[in-house]
Design an enzyme around this catalytic site. Structure first.
Site, PDB file in Angstrom:
ATOM      1  N   HIS A 190       0.844  -1.206   0.000  1.00 62.68           N
ATOM      2  CA  HIS A 190       0.000   0.000   0.000  1.00 62.68           C
ATOM      3  C   HIS A 190       0.883   1.261   0.000  1.00 62.68           C
ATOM      4  O   HIS A 190       0.642   2.188  -0.769  1.00 62.68           O
ATOM      5  CB  HIS A 190      -0.866   0.070   1.272  1.00 62.68           C
ATOM      6  CG  HIS A 190      -1.903  -1.014   1.410  1.00 62.68           C
ATOM      7  ND1 HIS A 190      -2.045  -1.764   2.547  1.00 62.68           N
ATOM      8  CD2 HIS A 190      -2.869  -1.438   0.569  1.00 62.68           C
ATOM      9  CE1 HIS A 190      -3.056  -2.610   2.399  1.00 62.68           C
ATOM     10  NE2 HIS A 190      -3.570  -2.448   1.211  1.00 62.68           N
ATOM     11  N   LYS A 214     -16.782  -7.196   6.492  1.00 60.67           N
ATOM     12  CA  LYS A 214     -15.487  -7.665   7.006  1.00 60.67           C
ATOM     13  C   LYS A 214     -15.328  -7.290   8.471  1.00 60.67           C
ATOM     14  O   LYS A 214     -15.618  -6.151   8.855  1.00 60.67           O
ATOM     15  CB  LYS A 214     -14.340  -7.010   6.213  1.00 60.67           C
ATOM     16  CG  LYS A 214     -13.984  -7.704   4.928  1.00 60.67           C
ATOM     17  CD  LYS A 214     -12.637  -7.146   4.427  1.00 60.67           C
ATOM     18  CE  LYS A 214     -12.384  -7.468   2.975  1.00 60.67           C
ATOM     19  NZ  LYS A 214     -11.252  -6.674   2.441  1.00 60.67           N
ATOM     20  N   ARG A 245      -2.136  -6.429  -8.185  1.00 56.47           N
ATOM     21  CA  ARG A 245      -0.994  -7.291  -7.862  1.00 56.47           C
ATOM     22  C   ARG A 245      -0.793  -8.373  -8.911  1.00 56.47           C
ATOM     23  O   ARG A 245       0.284  -8.575  -9.418  1.00 56.47           O
ATOM     24  CB  ARG A 245      -1.193  -7.949  -6.488  1.00 56.47           C
ATOM     25  CG  ARG A 245      -1.026  -6.958  -5.370  1.00 56.47           C
ATOM     26  CD  ARG A 245      -1.625  -7.444  -4.098  1.00 56.47           C
ATOM     27  NE  ARG A 245      -3.069  -7.306  -4.158  1.00 56.47           N
ATOM     28  CZ  ARG A 245      -3.872  -7.347  -3.097  1.00 56.47           C
ATOM     29  NH1 ARG A 245      -3.359  -7.559  -1.904  1.00 56.47           N
ATOM     30  NH2 ARG A 245      -5.157  -7.206  -3.236  1.00 56.47           N
ATOM     31  N   SER A 254      -2.990  -7.472   3.245  1.00 52.98           N
ATOM     32  CA  SER A 254      -3.178  -7.352   4.691  1.00 52.98           C
ATOM     33  C   SER A 254      -3.440  -8.739   5.294  1.00 52.98           C
ATOM     34  O   SER A 254      -3.042  -9.020   6.420  1.00 52.98           O
ATOM     35  CB  SER A 254      -4.340  -6.419   5.008  1.00 52.98           C
ATOM     36  OG  SER A 254      -4.060  -5.136   4.497  1.00 52.98           O
TER      37      SER A 254
HETATM   38  P1  ADP Z   1      -5.816  -5.929   0.990  1.00 55.31           P
HETATM   39  O1  ADP Z   1      -6.770  -6.166   2.132  1.00 55.31           O
HETATM   40  O2  ADP Z   1      -6.033  -6.813  -0.216  1.00 55.31           O
HETATM   41  O3  ADP Z   1      -4.392  -5.818   1.370  1.00 55.31           O
HETATM   42  P2  ADP Z   1      -7.115  -3.314   0.613  1.00 55.31           P
HETATM   43  O4  ADP Z   1      -8.554  -3.601   0.537  1.00 55.31           O
HETATM   44  O5  ADP Z   1      -6.660  -2.533   1.784  1.00 55.31           O
HETATM   45  O6  ADP Z   1      -6.166  -4.529   0.431  1.00 55.31           O
HETATM   46  O7  ADP Z   1      -6.630  -2.669  -0.740  1.00 55.31           O
HETATM   47  C1  ADP Z   1      -6.643  -1.339  -1.111  1.00 55.31           C
HETATM   48  C2  ADP Z   1      -6.001  -1.227  -2.475  1.00 55.31           C
HETATM   49  O8  ADP Z   1      -4.610  -1.509  -2.375  1.00 55.31           O
HETATM   50  C3  ADP Z   1      -6.517  -2.194  -3.536  1.00 55.31           C
HETATM   51  O9  ADP Z   1      -6.527  -1.536  -4.775  1.00 55.31           O
HETATM   52  C4  ADP Z   1      -5.493  -3.289  -3.552  1.00 55.31           C
HETATM   53  O10 ADP Z   1      -5.446  -3.958  -4.789  1.00 55.31           O
HETATM   54  C5  ADP Z   1      -4.247  -2.493  -3.315  1.00 55.31           C
HETATM   55  N1  ADP Z   1      -3.161  -3.291  -2.764  1.00 55.31           N
HETATM   56  C6  ADP Z   1      -3.185  -4.098  -1.688  1.00 55.31           C
HETATM   57  N2  ADP Z   1      -2.001  -4.700  -1.490  1.00 55.31           N
HETATM   58  C7  ADP Z   1      -1.190  -4.274  -2.503  1.00 55.31           C
HETATM   59  C8  ADP Z   1       0.151  -4.552  -2.880  1.00 55.31           C
HETATM   60  N3  ADP Z   1       0.891  -5.433  -2.204  1.00 55.31           N
HETATM   61  N4  ADP Z   1       0.647  -3.935  -3.977  1.00 55.31           N
HETATM   62  C9  ADP Z   1      -0.127  -3.082  -4.678  1.00 55.31           C
HETATM   63  N5  ADP Z   1      -1.399  -2.783  -4.387  1.00 55.31           N
HETATM   64  C10 ADP Z   1      -1.934  -3.372  -3.320  1.00 55.31           C
END
Ligand code: ADP
Length: 158
Positions: A17, A41, A90, A128
């Site tokens: 992120h 969630k 990703r 996450s």
């Molecule tokens: P997650 O729970 O899958 O980590 P979120 O719901 O917080 O993610 O995701 C917010 C945004 O950040 C989404 O567009 C997700 O694809 C992106 N994201 C999450 N992890 C990564 C990563 N490792 N690299 C790039 N983008 C990411």
């Protein structure tokens, strides 16, 4: 002024992120990170705690702010004057879901564009959920979590 909204759950924020945030901050005048409360969630960290953790990780970025909202993403974007949504991609697996979200938002409001930013390869496995899974087994989180929040996350699993 070009303002972009980066929505997500950030439960907790990861290096993946943060990388997207840093790259976006170079492109746009302002980036608003929106912690969206998802009723389906059960989060590990409260939205206020997630906000606090993100703020610790972005002290070096002066054009980035964090907000919490339970509203529809496009309404959050409008509220903060953003006409661009940033989403990280990703792997191919992300694409189908992201495409559905982006086209839905396009149908709701065609003035808001979704831009996909590809993940750096070293973070392409990272989510996450991976952090939570590894944290549960007390694995080393230094490569996947921003330094500013490692203690906080590790303490959660003690
Ligand atoms: P997650 O729970 O899958 O980590 P979120 O719901 O917080 O993610 O995701 C917010 C945004 O950040 C989404 O567009 C997700 O694809 C992106 N994201 C999450 N992890 C990564 C990563 N490792 N690299 C790039 N983008 C990411």
């Amino acid at each position: 002024m070009k303002i972009a909204l980066y929505p997500g759950s950030f439960d907790p924020i990861t290096m993946g992120h943060l990388d997207i945030i840093e790259r976006s901050a170079k492109i746009f005048d302002k980036v608003v990170i929106a912690i969206l409360v998802n009723p389906r969630k059960e989060p590990m960290f409260s939205s206020e705690k997630r906000k606090e953790m993100i703020e610790k990780c972005i002290v070096h970025l002066n054009n980035v702010e964090v907000v919490v909202s339970s509203e529809l993403t496009i309404n959050v974007a409008k509220k903060y004057g953003a006409d661009i949504l940033i989403r990280g991609i990703r792997a191919v697996a992300d694409y189908e879901y992201e495409l559905q979200q982006a086209t839905t938002n396009m149908a709701l409001d065609s003035s808001i564009e979704t831009l996909f930013m590809v993940s750096r390869p070293e973070y392409s496995f990272l989510s996450s959920s991976v952090v939570k899974e590894l944290g549960r087994y007390h694995c080393d989180l230094t490569k996947i979590l921003p330094g500013a929040i490692i203690d906080e996350v590790e303490n959660k699993f003690r």
